[in-house]
Design a protein around this motif. Sequence first.
Motif, PDB file in Angstrom:
ATOM      1  N   PRO A  83      27.616  10.863  72.802  1.00  0.00           N
ATOM      2  CA  PRO A  83      28.389  12.105  72.610  1.00  0.00           C
ATOM      3  C   PRO A  83      29.702  11.908  71.840  1.00  0.00           C
ATOM      4  O   PRO A  83      30.189  12.839  71.200  1.00  0.00           O
ATOM      5  N   GLU A  84      30.280  10.699  71.909  1.00  0.00           N
ATOM      6  CA  GLU A  84      31.579  10.469  71.254  1.00  0.00           C
ATOM      7  C   GLU A  84      31.453  10.137  69.766  1.00  0.00           C
ATOM      8  O   GLU A  84      32.449  10.081  69.037  1.00  0.00           O
ATOM      9  N   THR A  85      30.230   9.892  69.308  1.00  0.00           N
ATOM     10  CA  THR A  85      30.054   9.462  67.913  1.00  0.00           C
ATOM     11  C   THR A  85      30.545  10.539  66.942  1.00  0.00           C
ATOM     12  O   THR A  85      30.283  11.724  67.126  1.00  0.00           O
ATOM     13  N   VAL A  86      31.261  10.096  65.925  1.00  0.00           N
ATOM     14  CA  VAL A  86      31.704  10.998  64.862  1.00  0.00           C
ATOM     15  C   VAL A  86      30.671  10.919  63.739  1.00  0.00           C
ATOM     16  O   VAL A  86      30.210   9.831  63.395  1.00  0.00           O
ATOM     17  N   VAL A  87      30.289  12.072  63.205  1.00  0.00           N
ATOM     18  CA  VAL A  87      29.373  12.087  62.057  1.00  0.00           C
ATOM     19  C   VAL A  87      30.115  12.707  60.888  1.00  0.00           C
ATOM     20  O   VAL A  87      30.773  13.743  61.024  1.00  0.00           O
ATOM     21  N   THR A  88      30.042  12.051  59.746  1.00  0.00           N
ATOM     22  CA  THR A  88      30.667  12.583  58.541  1.00  0.00           C
ATOM     23  C   THR A  88      29.667  12.480  57.394  1.00  0.00           C
ATOM     24  O   THR A  88      28.605  11.886  57.544  1.00  0.00           O
ATOM     25  N   ASP A  89      29.990  13.095  56.268  1.00  0.00           N
ATOM     26  CA  ASP A  89      29.089  13.028  55.113  1.00  0.00           C
ATOM     27  C   ASP A  89      29.928  12.740  53.877  1.00  0.00           C
ATOM     28  O   ASP A  89      31.163  12.644  53.970  1.00  0.00           O
ATOM     29  N   VAL A  90      29.254  12.602  52.739  1.00  0.00           N
ATOM     30  CA  VAL A  90      29.977  12.319  51.489  1.00  0.00           C
ATOM     31  C   VAL A  90      29.594  13.331  50.405  1.00  0.00           C
ATOM     32  O   VAL A  90      29.854  13.116  49.227  1.00  0.00           O
ATOM     33  N   GLY A  91      28.950  14.417  50.817  1.00  0.00           N
ATOM     34  CA  GLY A  91      28.395  15.375  49.855  1.00  0.00           C
ATOM     35  C   GLY A  91      29.442  16.012  48.949  1.00  0.00           C
ATOM     36  O   GLY A  91      30.570  16.269  49.360  1.00  0.00           O
ATOM     37  N   TRP A 105      26.030  19.140  65.142  1.00  0.00           N
ATOM     38  CA  TRP A 105      26.816  18.089  65.818  1.00  0.00           C
ATOM     39  C   TRP A 105      28.287  18.522  65.839  1.00  0.00           C
ATOM     40  O   TRP A 105      28.937  18.567  64.789  1.00  0.00           O
ATOM     41  N   PRO A 106      28.841  18.803  67.019  1.00  0.00           N
ATOM     42  CA  PRO A 106      30.215  19.348  67.077  1.00  0.00           C
ATOM     43  C   PRO A 106      31.271  18.369  66.552  1.00  0.00           C
ATOM     44  O   PRO A 106      32.339  18.807  66.098  1.00  0.00           O
ATOM     45  N   ARG A 107      30.969  17.065  66.625  1.00  0.00           N
ATOM     46  CA  ARG A 107      31.937  16.084  66.110  1.00  0.00           C
ATOM     47  C   ARG A 107      31.581  15.704  64.663  1.00  0.00           C
ATOM     48  O   ARG A 107      31.639  14.543  64.272  1.00  0.00           O
ATOM     49  N   PHE A 108      31.177  16.706  63.892  1.00  0.00           N
ATOM     50  CA  PHE A 108      30.900  16.495  62.465  1.00  0.00           C
ATOM     51  C   PHE A 108      32.178  16.809  61.667  1.00  0.00           C
ATOM     52  O   PHE A 108      32.827  17.828  61.886  1.00  0.00           O
ATOM     53  N   VAL A 109      32.505  15.913  60.731  1.00  0.00           N
ATOM     54  CA  VAL A 109      33.693  16.072  59.881  1.00  0.00           C
ATOM     55  C   VAL A 109      33.234  16.001  58.429  1.00  0.00           C
ATOM     56  O   VAL A 109      32.709  14.960  57.992  1.00  0.00           O
TER      57      VAL A 109
END
Length: 286
Positions: A83-91, A105-109
Motif C-alpha cells: 500500500p505504501e508504494t509510490v507509482v510514477t510515470d514518465v509519459g 493507484w492513489p499514490r500515483f504521481v
Amino acid sequence: MKVGIVGLGLIGASLGLDLRRLGYGVVGVARRQDTCRQAVAAGVVDSGSTDFEGLKAVDCVFVCTPIAAIAPTVAAIAPYLSPETVVTDVGSVKQAVVQSASHHWPRFVGGHPMAGKTQAGLAAAEPGLFAGRAYVITPLDQTPKDAVAQVAAIATDLKAEVHHCSPEAHDRAVAWISHLPVMISSSLIQACLREPDQAVATLAQQFASSGFRDTSRVGGGNPELGLMMARYNQLEVLRSLHHYRQQIDQLTTLISNEDWTALSQWLEQTQQARPNFVPPEAPSPQ
Ligand code: NAP
C-alpha cells in the motif's frame, strides 16, 4: 531504496543505468524475457522479469511504457504492490494519464523528464540523460504530499531540475516546446519530399547540414511518440498548430509584400526571444 521500472526502452533503461549507479536497487519488468536478459547484461537493472511479482518489494515504480499503456499498466501492477508504494510515470502527456492512473493507484504521481533522443529502445539508453534537464512533476490536489516528495527526491538524485505544475499546465506548456516542434519538424521533412524535380531533391539531400539537422531532428524521431502526443494532447496540439499557422500566414504576407523592414523586426524579435527558451550556445556554421 528499491525501485521498479516497467518498460525497459530508452527512458526506462536510461533511468535504470543512473539509479543503479546511485546505489538504488533496480527491478526491471519487460514484456519479453530477451529484453530482461539484455537489461541485466547492460547493467540497467539488478534483476529483470516478465511478471510483476518482483514489484512487491519496491518503494517506487516508474512506468516507462508508451503513453497508451501507462494507465493500463498501473491497473495491472496495482494488485502486486504494497500500500505504501509510490507509482510514477514518465509519459510526455499528463492530463489523460494522471486522471486515469490516479484512479487505479492513489499514490500515483505524474512525472515527465524533459530529456530524450531520436532513437528508441534499450540499446539507445545512456547514463546522465536527465542531468541538467527539467523534470516536471504534476500532482493532483489529492495526491499524497509524501509521494510527491519521494519522486522529487529521486529526480533530484538524477541531477534533474525539478518543477511542479498541474497536468493541464504541463500539457499546454509542452505543446509549445515539445509537441508542436515535432509536428513542425515532420512537416518540414514532408515539404522537402514534395520537391518535384528529382535532381534538385537529390542536391537538397546532399547539401543538408547543421541547420537542417537541428530543425529536422524531432520530426525524424520515434513515430510512436509523435502519434501519442497528438492523440493524448489533441486539444493543445491543435491550439498550438492553429497559432503556428497564423505565424506562417503572417510570414508569407511579409515576404510576398517585400516588407523587408517588418521581416527584419520579426527576425530580430525571435533572435532576442530564443534565449528565454534555451540557453545561448556557441555559434555553429549554417
Ligand atoms: P521506447 O524506447 O520505445 O520504450 C518503450 C518501452 O515500453 C519498450 O521497452 C517496450 O517494450 C515497452 N512497451 C511497449 N508497449 C508496451 C505495452 N503495451 N505494455 C508494456 N510495455 C510496453 O520509448 P521511450 O522513448 O522510452 O518512451 C517511453 C515513455 O517515455 C513514453 O511514455 C514517452 O512519452 C516518455 N518520454 C519519452 C521521451 C523521448 O524523447 N523518447 C522523453 C520523455 C518522456 P518492448 O521492448 O517489449 O517492445
